[in-house]
Write a protein that holds these residues in place. Structure first.
Motif, PDB file in Angstrom:
ATOM      1  N   ALA A  96     -36.426  21.590   8.968  1.00 18.27           N
ATOM      2  CA  ALA A  96     -36.050  23.005   8.970  1.00 18.27           C
ATOM      3  C   ALA A  96     -35.124  23.385   7.832  1.00 18.27           C
ATOM      4  CB  ALA A  96     -35.390  23.347  10.303  1.00 18.27           C
ATOM      5  N   GLU A  97     -34.406  22.402   7.259  1.00 18.51           N
ATOM      6  CA  GLU A  97     -33.514  22.730   6.141  1.00 18.51           C
ATOM      7  C   GLU A  97     -34.281  23.209   4.912  1.00 18.51           C
ATOM      8  OE1 GLU A  97     -35.159  18.889   5.360  1.00 18.51           O
ATOM      9  OE2 GLU A  97     -34.196  19.714   7.145  1.00 18.51           O
ATOM     10  N   ALA A  98     -35.594  22.926   4.867  1.00 21.74           N
ATOM     11  CA  ALA A  98     -36.412  23.341   3.722  1.00 21.74           C
ATOM     12  C   ALA A  98     -37.068  24.700   3.926  1.00 21.74           C
ATOM     13  CB  ALA A  98     -37.491  22.292   3.442  1.00 21.74           C
ATOM     14  N   GLY A 214     -22.962  28.901   9.708  1.00 18.17           N
ATOM     15  CA  GLY A 214     -23.030  30.130   8.934  1.00 18.17           C
ATOM     16  C   GLY A 214     -24.329  30.281   8.161  1.00 18.17           C
ATOM     17  N   ASP A 215     -24.212  30.610   6.887  1.00 17.21           N
ATOM     18  CA  ASP A 215     -25.375  30.910   6.069  1.00 17.21           C
ATOM     19  C   ASP A 215     -25.951  29.673   5.384  1.00 17.21           C
ATOM     20  OD1 ASP A 215     -27.164  32.866   5.355  1.00 17.21           O
ATOM     21  OD2 ASP A 215     -26.196  33.311   3.448  1.00 17.21           O
ATOM     22  N   PRO A 288     -20.552  23.049   6.279  1.00 17.95           N
ATOM     23  CA  PRO A 288     -20.453  24.135   7.250  1.00 17.95           C
ATOM     24  C   PRO A 288     -19.742  25.346   6.665  1.00 17.95           C
ATOM     25  CG  PRO A 288     -19.810  22.046   8.236  1.00 17.95           C
ATOM     26  CD  PRO A 288     -19.952  21.800   6.774  1.00 17.95           C
ATOM     27  N   GLN A 289     -20.131  26.508   7.135  1.00 21.78           N
ATOM     28  CA  GLN A 289     -19.508  27.767   6.714  1.00 21.78           C
ATOM     29  C   GLN A 289     -19.085  28.526   7.974  1.00 21.78           C
ATOM     30  OE1 GLN A 289     -22.149  29.879   4.036  1.00 21.78           O
ATOM     31  NE2 GLN A 289     -22.750  28.003   2.995  1.00 21.78           N
ATOM     32  N   PRO A 290     -18.009  28.082   8.621  1.00 20.31           N
ATOM     33  CA  PRO A 290     -17.630  28.663   9.910  1.00 20.31           C
ATOM     34  C   PRO A 290     -17.324  30.153   9.826  1.00 20.31           C
ATOM     35  CG  PRO A 290     -16.458  26.617   9.531  1.00 20.31           C
ATOM     36  CD  PRO A 290     -17.121  26.990   8.233  1.00 20.31           C
ATOM     37  N   LEU A 291     -17.635  30.841  10.897  1.00 20.87           N
ATOM     38  CA  LEU A 291     -17.317  32.256  11.029  1.00 20.87           C
ATOM     39  C   LEU A 291     -15.801  32.439  10.980  1.00 20.87           C
ATOM     40  CD1 LEU A 291     -19.241  34.717  11.654  1.00 20.87           C
ATOM     41  CD2 LEU A 291     -18.518  34.477  14.038  1.00 20.87           C
ATOM     42  N   ASP A 500     -27.536  39.815  16.289  1.00 16.79           N
ATOM     43  CA  ASP A 500     -28.631  39.511  15.364  1.00 16.79           C
ATOM     44  C   ASP A 500     -28.435  38.077  14.866  1.00 16.79           C
ATOM     45  OD1 ASP A 500     -30.596  39.294  13.483  1.00 16.79           O
ATOM     46  OD2 ASP A 500     -30.088  41.119  12.388  1.00 16.79           O
ATOM     47  N   LEU A 501     -29.189  37.137  15.432  1.00 23.70           N
ATOM     48  CA  LEU A 501     -29.051  35.735  15.057  1.00 23.70           C
ATOM     49  C   LEU A 501     -29.531  35.451  13.640  1.00 23.70           C
ATOM     50  CD1 LEU A 501     -30.112  33.915  18.351  1.00 23.70           C
ATOM     51  CD2 LEU A 501     -27.867  33.888  17.272  1.00 23.70           C
ATOM     52  N   MET A 502     -30.258  36.362  13.057  1.00 22.71           N
ATOM     53  CA  MET A 502     -30.753  36.159  11.698  1.00 22.71           C
ATOM     54  C   MET A 502     -29.665  36.415  10.648  1.00 22.71           C
ATOM     55  SD  MET A 502     -33.949  35.245  11.911  1.00 22.71           S
ATOM     56  CE  MET A 502     -34.638  35.642  10.302  1.00 22.71           C
ATOM     57  N   ARG A 503     -28.582  37.049  11.046  1.00 20.18           N
ATOM     58  CA  ARG A 503     -27.518  37.365  10.100  1.00 20.18           C
ATOM     59  C   ARG A 503     -26.348  36.409  10.323  1.00 20.18           C
ATOM     60  NH1 ARG A 503     -28.074  42.441   7.827  1.00 20.18           N
ATOM     61  NH2 ARG A 503     -25.839  42.590   7.471  1.00 20.18           N
ATOM     62  N   PRO A 504     -25.753  35.895   9.246  1.00 20.02           N
ATOM     63  CA  PRO A 504     -24.651  34.931   9.416  1.00 20.02           C
ATOM     64  C   PRO A 504     -23.471  35.500  10.162  1.00 20.02           C
ATOM     65  CG  PRO A 504     -24.874  35.621   7.106  1.00 20.02           C
ATOM     66  CD  PRO A 504     -26.090  36.126   7.829  1.00 20.02           C
ATOM     67  N   GLY A 505     -23.244  36.831  10.087  1.00 20.46           N
ATOM     68  CA  GLY A 505     -22.157  37.440  10.823  1.00 20.46           C
ATOM     69  C   GLY A 505     -22.499  37.767  12.255  1.00 20.46           C
TER      70      GLY A 505
END
Length: 510
Positions: A96-98, A214-215, A288-291, A500-505
């Protein structure tokens, strides 16, 4: 029987006496010795006391052999000749990372469709016929996709291995990737997501991944909108781009020698050639890019309970302190008697269970602790999860606690070695993560060498309060004041409509 009791009658008498039941008349000769309170007699192991434990057995990892074909395909063999059984895995070092940014689910759908039809002998074979061919070999064609891994697997009797590998090779190299099968798989996946989105515990896990990664590629979650937008062209392009022999491995565990494995691979996969374009680079390691918000509160009116999850830093693949991290994770969440379950379930009765595990990726990792509880006790459960994670830095495991958790880790590892499927999966995981196969030989001694001080040092370095991220999903109106605005002023508050799970925020665009 000349006044003697048969073994069966003796066992019956013992069991009846242990349960406080009258003995049969034919057992009168035993009454004098057995008609006593249970505590007044010596306990018999296996009847009125647990069986005596056997002496510990050494954990032996079978020798693993690795070779490579001229086309770049890796061949891994784990010979086990006790039974005429072989587990086979055809593995791609991609998952999935690709997926392209904003298009999650393509890698997983590609793997799913491998078993839904293939060209065999130049002729199309649909999903039903392919499944019947696998069943005729006494097996099933199983597919899976995860991080850095997409695979096909079968376990068959040794005489069926050639035919099974031929079937797997055709499914991997020449899948039909048919439009009708995509629609069927899409419908099934959407049904599963509808269930997930009504389950606060499952949904809290999805939110926690987004809140922690995150993103980055490892934060991608396949939401219903992404599945609905997934195109067949994207699946076919993914297969063409990533399914290449230099990205693949054949893993065979069971009644097969390394020479036989290499010969089979050469005959069935040696002519596999990649597409004309150059091999794509593997996705770069992503941290990781934590919220920014330390807590996400998702209001799910009418939910039966609240799902509570907490994330903390974990190690990257190959980190020098990975064994200390593994043991620290087990101390907190590795079983019924681990600390989280002790505090949440056993001592306070807030949940049926609280558990945790660690996830390692090339650029970092995520430790995740989870439980499900009544809305009114969600704040208390959240505080307990957070508190136990950070407490480990100051209160390392006792010697008894450490031995128990190490035994859990070693036992789980050893059980995987007991089956050809488990051994094949272990070898496949090592290869897909880029780790030497020889590392498996060192797993047990390295786990047993971890000390309480190393566990506490790991927690002090990684598990500080400001680095934690948490999610609570439930009916917030029914929750206690501990989740209110005054108690959690920094929390990000969402509704099912704004999520919205598709958005990092995690917040839907307005």
């Amino acid at each position: 029987m000349n006044g003697r009791q048969s073994p069966t009658n003796t066992r019956r008498a013992l069991l009846r006496a242990g349960l406080g039941l009258p003995l049969a008349l034919g057992n009168a000769g035993l009454c004098a010795g057995l008609w006593l309170p249970l505590g007044a007699r010596a306990a018999m192991p296996g009847v009125d006391a647990p069986p005596e434990p056997l002496p510990p057995r050494p954990v032996v990892v079978p020798p693993l052999h690795q070779a490579q074909l001229a086309n770049g395909l890796t061949v891994i063999t784990a010979p086990l000749h006790e039974l005429p059984v072989v587990s086979a895995l055809l593995l791609l070092r991609v998952g999935a990372e690709a997926d392209a940014p904003g298009q999650p689910g393509v890698a997983a759908m590609t793997a799913t469709l491998l078993a839904k039809g293939a060209r065999r002998g130049g002729k199309p074979v649909d999903a039903t016929a392919l499944a019947r061919q696998a069943e005729s070999l006494g097996s099933a064609l199983d597919t899976a996709s995860g991080w850095r891994s997409s695979s096909l697997a079968m376990t068959v009797m040794r005489p069926k291995l050639d035919a099974a590998l031929a079937l797997m090779a055709d499914a991997l190299r020449h899948p039909l990737l048919a439009a009708d099968e995509l629609e069927r798989a899409r419908a099934q996946a959407l049904d599963g997501l509808r269930v997930t989105f009504k389950d606060p515990a499952a949904l809290s896990g999805l939110l926690l991944r987004r809140a922690w990664w995150g993103d980055s590629p490892y934060g991608a979650v396949t939401a219903p909108a992404a599945l609905q937008q997934l195109k067949l062209d994207a699946v076919r392009a993914f297969h063409t781009r990533w399914y290449r022999p230099e990205q693949a491995a054949l893993v065979l565990a069971g009644d097969v020698s390394p020479d036989e494995a290499r010969a089979l691979a050469q005959r069935l996969l040696g002519d596999w050639r990649a597409a004309d374009h150059a091999a794509p680079p593997l996705p770069a390691a992503a941290a990781p890019q934590p919220l920014a918000a330390p807590l996400v509160l998702l209001d799910m009116p009418g939910a039966g309970q609240s799902g509570v999850a907490v994330a903390a830093p974990f190690v990257a693949n190959g980190a020098t302190d990975r064994r200390a991290a593994q043991v620290a994770s087990a101390v907190l969440g590795g079983g019924y008697s681990a600390r989280l379950n002790q505090e949440v379930r056993i001592k306070r009765g807030l949940s049926y269970g609280a558990f945790a595990d660690g996830e390692t990726q090339p650029g970092g990792g995520m430790f995740a602790a989870r439980t499900q509880t009544d809305h009114k006790t969600a704040a208390e459960a959240l505080a307990l999860l957070r508190g136990e994670i950070t407490r480990l830095a100051a209160e390392p495991p006792t010697p008894v606690e450490l031995v128990a958790r190490q035994a859990t880790l070693v036992g789980g590892f050893a059980r995987r070695l007991d089956t050809t499927g488990g051994l094949a999966a272990l070898a496949a995981a090592q290869w897909s993560q880029g780790r030497p196969l020889a590392d498996l030989q060192r797993t047990v001694p390295e786990i047993l060498a971890v000390t309480p001080e190393q566990v506490a040092a790991f927690a002090r370095t990684h598990w500080t309060p400001e680095r934690l991220r948490a999610v609570v999903v439930g009916d917030l109106a029914a929750a206690a004041a501990g989740l209110g605005a005054e108690a959690q002023p920094q929390a990000l508050r969402l509704t099912m409509q704004s999520l919205d799970l598709m958005r990092p925020g995690l917040v839907a665009a307005k």
